[in-house]
Design an enzyme around this catalytic site. Structure first.
Site, PDB file in Angstrom:
ATOM      1  N   ASP A  93       0.892  -0.981   0.209  1.00 44.68           N
ATOM      2  CA  ASP A  93      -0.111   0.045  -0.007  1.00 44.68           C
ATOM      3  C   ASP A  93       0.730   1.216  -0.212  1.00 44.68           C
ATOM      4  OD1 ASP A  93      -2.147  -1.271   0.571  1.00 44.68           O
ATOM      5  OD2 ASP A  93      -3.143  -0.931   1.565  1.00 44.68           O
ATOM      6  N   HIS A 233       3.824  -1.999   3.275  1.00 48.16           N
ATOM      7  CA  HIS A 233       3.521  -0.700   2.091  1.00 48.16           C
ATOM      8  C   HIS A 233       5.426  -0.877   1.550  1.00 48.16           C
ATOM      9  CE1 HIS A 233       1.267  -0.793   5.945  1.00 48.16           C
ATOM     10  NE2 HIS A 233       0.669   0.542   5.466  1.00 48.16           N
TER      11      HIS A 233
HETATM   12 NI    NI Z   1      -2.420   3.114   3.396  1.00 45.25          NI
END
Ligand code: NI
Length: 283
Positions: A93, A233
């Site tokens: 992400d 991430h």
């Molecule tokens: Ni996010």
């Protein structure tokens, strides 16, 4: 012959070329030249051309049966059957960012596919990387324009956050995102139902965003099970540093690294998912 990795770039290329052709001239001369040329490398793969292409003159002269054969198998999935073999969907992400390209190299090295949930305003900064994600066979999802908590926005503002990110991704790649993930995992039921794509949460949070520590991220990944959707991430250097070991460890256990859509099978628009398919468990 496994042709999966080359299909997506060819399709993207085909989409661009067709768009260019229609911009240059309304005549179909370019399409007739371009489509058979692209059908040639696809001919040996036995994978259907997208529905978008059906009805176009996609026959390759050297393989007269290729197009017809392709249309016999609509909806065939690329990659492993995750109801039969162990699969996991690694998801990243908040990118693209400065470390994303090195992550793509690592994934390629392990023949691993992943899914990227992108921030619209950063897509405009790194359009080449977003194109590379798609070209490498990864899947792309919308993670809003500026990482807003959609549950706290008015319906109109939430819609703007999503549509602006959609537009940015389309502008960079020529293709709309096929998934959506709300920032913080928060979204109303009505907004979920209104989505034109599947809404993807996760089953395993590595907490990489919190620990910013490669060893702890690797340790967290030890909880992964067949069918897991794993949250990471690609904006943190420590996450990129953890990925090779995660791929090696899970690879040694026989896991296949697939996109979210491959893991789930045929995810439906407007439906939320936290896990995907897995082989039957033995009691
Ligand atoms: Ni996010």
């Amino acid at each position: 012959m496994y042709c999966g990795p080359m299909l997506r770039p060819l399709r993207i290329l085909a989409g661009w070329l067709e768009t260019m052709a229609s911009m240059v001239s309304r005549s179909t001369v370019l399409r007739f030249l371009v489509v058979p040329a692209l059908a040639l490398p696809l001919a040996g793969c036995g994978v259907p051309l997208s529905a978008h292409w059906q009805g176009l003159p996609a026959k390759a002269p050297s393989e007269p049966g290729a197009a017809a054969e392709s249309q016999d198998a609509p909806g065939a999935q690329e990659g492993p059957d995750c109801a039969e073999v162990k699969c996991v969907a690694l998801t990243f992400d908040d990118g693209p960012g400065p470390y994303t390209e090195s992550l793509l190299d690592v994934l390629d090295k392990h023949n691993a596919k992943a899914s990227f949930f992108l921030i619209g305003k950063d897509v405009a900064k790194y359009p080449d990387i977003v194109r590379e994600e798609l070209a490498s066979g990864h899947e792309i999802g919308n993670h809003t324009w500026s990482h807003q908590d959609l549950a706290k926005l008015s319906p109109a503002a939430a819609e703007r956050e999503l549509s602006k990110a959609d537009e940015a991704i389309k502008k960079a790649t020529g293709t709309a995102p096929t998934l959506m993930r709300p920032p913080y995992g928060t979204i109303t039921e009505s907004l979920t139902k209104a989505q034109p794509v599947p809404v993807v949460m996760w089953s395993d949070d590595t907490l990489d965003w919190k620990t910013r520590n490669a060893k702890k991220t690797v340790k967290a990944a030890e909880d992964i099970k067949p069918g897991s959707i794993v949250l990471m991430h690609d904006i943190h250097k420590s996450t990129i540093a953890a990925v090779p070991k995660i791929l090696e460890d899970l690879g040694a256990q026989g896991y296949h690294f697939v996109t979210v859509s491959q893991l789930i099978g045929e995810p439906k628009p407007g439906v939320g998912y936290k896990t995907g398919q897995h082989p039957p468990t033995k009691d």
